[in-house]
Design a protein around this motif. Structure first.
Motif, mmCIF file in Angstrom:
data_model
loop_
_atom_site.group_PDB
_atom_site.id
_atom_site.type_symbol
_atom_site.label_atom_id
_atom_site.label_comp_id
_atom_site.label_asym_id
_atom_site.label_seq_id
_atom_site.Cartn_x
_atom_site.Cartn_y
_atom_site.Cartn_z
ATOM 1 N N UNK A 4 0.843 -1.197 0.000
ATOM 2 C CA UNK A 4 0.000 0.000 0.000
ATOM 3 C C UNK A 4 0.877 1.245 0.000
ATOM 4 N N UNK A 6 2.799 4.467 1.042
ATOM 5 C CA UNK A 6 3.462 4.847 2.279
ATOM 6 C C UNK A 6 2.645 5.933 2.997
ATOM 7 N N UNK B 245 5.767 0.490 -7.734
ATOM 8 C CA UNK B 245 5.663 0.830 -6.314
ATOM 9 C C UNK B 245 6.371 2.157 -6.021
ATOM 10 N N UNK B 249 4.531 5.732 -4.960
ATOM 11 C CA UNK B 249 4.714 6.104 -3.556
ATOM 12 C C UNK B 249 4.469 4.975 -2.581
ATOM 13 N N UNK B 250 4.744 3.734 -3.013
ATOM 14 C CA UNK B 250 4.626 2.596 -2.089
ATOM 15 C C UNK B 250 6.043 2.155 -1.722
ATOM 16 N N UNK B 251 6.529 2.704 -0.631
ATOM 17 C CA UNK B 251 7.941 2.514 -0.315
ATOM 18 C C UNK B 251 8.186 1.431 0.718
#
Lengths: 233, 252
Positions: A4, A6, B245, B249-251
């Motif tokens: 998902x 951050x 990702x 912005x899925x860090x």
């Protein structure tokens, strides 16, 4: 399971938008179902409720549009998020139009319910079931990112077109036989045409789902010089 | 890619004191275009840039293996003079670093003098300041100290200085990260101008900046080149999940 975002508030904005679209899709499903039952069950009050209920569908269109614009401006979405937002912006318009078609059918119902029934309605009911199922499947494909299901919606549009043509020809025969039926038969013909158009919008939804998931545009294959499968001709 | 690459990395590995910071990177940088290199801190993107003009090896304990080719010639070849290489492959850094004791004019001319380039320095300085979109702002005060310029002007001055030796490639390491949005926009506008004459590789943390200025984008992650492609594709339909990702912005 994809990770998902951050930024949890971004994640919440995106899933909130998805939920609102589904909610709107549910309203449209109920509207088309009620509008056709208003004809087949000769229920004018039900027809009236479709007209009233359309206000909520229109309100949701504006709300979802605003939500998309907000995310575009504030989040600069990329990749699958960008494809999701552009898809949402397009399918919200289709859904709103589908709501209008339900209203159009409800109006024909009000007209038809003033006079005695003209012809058996089971084909119209069948067309309504098919159209509704198309919307349901397209929304399912949207939620589950299921390209195969979306493609199935695109293929099944042929069934709706064929059934519409049958209803059209049957009504034509009725009108030729008895010109006093023309007004009422025409109203049913319009209702059938609206259902067929409803199905076309469901196809648009399905095409956008394919774009959202795969990033490939499957609309208008002919304008790209590709071989056109029969259901898209 | 139609034209042959201007710069090519082949099986590049880079190390700092035995730690591998770039693993088996092969990447082509096409001529007269902007290639953006993105990725989180520590992914090796600056190291990659510094390998391209052999600045990596200046850091104590650093070395690299593999090949970097400029117009098909190995820049790590025995007969290659790194100083000459860096004339052809110039660099602009994150913090504007004009020579503090020098005038605006001398800052640009310094590159020429250091490289013992003769000729009409006044014309060269004007040409570079014009190309760096700074001429109109400084033409009446060329003798003034470079430190009197704003941060954005100083950065454009550094770009002018890099252009003075007529490089073929310009490497930019976070050239706008210390600048405000207006100065950043001027640098980005300048990059669009410069790519008609120079091949540009830019490292940036700012994904939107990469999207705005570059033709191709390469995504680095933990020393690997994960994906490279047309910028539009990287930001709309990346092929690799790790790219997807990162740009969404899925860090993790």
């Amino acid at each position: 399971m994809t990770p998902t975002h951050t930024d949890k508030s971004y994640e919440a904005e995106l899933s909130g938008l998805r939920d609102r679209l589904l909610e709107m899709g549910g309203l449209v499903e109920r509207a088309i179902d009620a509008s056709v039952r208003a004809i087949t069950e000769r229920d004018t009050a039900l027809a009236q409720s479709v007209k009233t209920g359309d206000r909520e569908i229109n309100r949701m269109e504006v709300e979802i549009d605003n939500g998309c614009r907000r995310i575009l401006a504030l989040r600069q979405p990329a990749a699958s998020d960008l494809r999701f937002i552009t898809t949402a912006l397009k399918i919200v318009t289709d859904l709103e139009r589908m709501g209008d078609l339900a209203v159009n059918i409800a109006e024909r119902a009000m007209e038809l319910n003033q006079t005695p029934p003209v012809a058996p309605m089971h084909d119209l009911s069948k067309l309504a079931d098919l159209s509704e199922a198309q919307l349901k499947k397209a929304l399912d494909a949207f939620v589950t990112h299921d390209v195969e299901e979306a493609e199935e919606v695109m293929h099944r549009d042929d069934l709706l077109d064929a059934l519409y043509l049958k209803i059209f020809n049957d009504l034509l025969a009725i009108m030729m036989e008895d010109s006093r039926q023309i007004r009422r038969a025409t109203a049913i013909m319009f209702a059938a045409k609206h259902l067929e158009r409803f199905g076309d919008h469901a196809t648009n939804l399905a095409e956008m789902v394919v774009y959202m998931v795969r990033g490939t545009d499957v609309r208008h294959p002919r304008s790209r010089g590709e071989d056109v499968p029969p259901h898209q001709a | 890619m139609s034209a042959p690459a201007k710069l090519t990395a082949v099986d590049l590995h880079a190390f700092f004191r035995g730690t591998e910071v770039l693993r088996d990177v092969s990447l082509e940088i096409p001529p007269l275009s902007v290639t953006a290199i993105i990725g989180p801190s520590g992914c090796g993107k600056s190291t990659f840039l510094r390998c391209l003009n052999r600045m990596h090896e200046l850091t104590p304990g650093a070395h690299a293996t593999g090949r970097i080719e400029l117009d098909g010639q190995d820049v790590y070849g025995r007969d290659v003079d790194p100083v000459h290489l860096r004339r052809r492959v110039g660099m602009v850094f994150q913090r504007p670093n004009p020579f503090p004791t020098m005038s605006i004019f001398d800052n640009v001319a310094a590159g020429l003098r250091l490289n013992r380039i003769r000729g009409d320095h006044e014309a060269s300085v004007e040409r570079c300041l014009r190309q760096a979109a700074l001429w109109d702002e400084v033409k009446d005060r060329l003798g003034a100290s470079a430190l009197g310029l704003s941060g954005g002007q100083q950065q454009r001055l550094c770009i002018a200085r890099a252009l003075a030796v007529e490089p073929e490639v310009l490497l930019m390491d976070e050239p706008a990260s210390a600048l405000d949005p207006i100065a950043t926009a001027k640098i980005e506008d300048l990059i669009h101008e410069l790519k008609t004459r120079y091949t540009i590789a830019i490292v940036t943390h700012n994904m939107q900046q990469a999207a705005r200025v570059s033709d191709r984008t390469a995504f680095f992650y933990m020393g690997d080149l994960v994906e490279v492609g047309p910028t539009e594709q990287i930001f709309t339909t990346p092929r690799e999940q790790r790219t997807e990702d990162y740009v969404t912005g899925k860090f993790g």
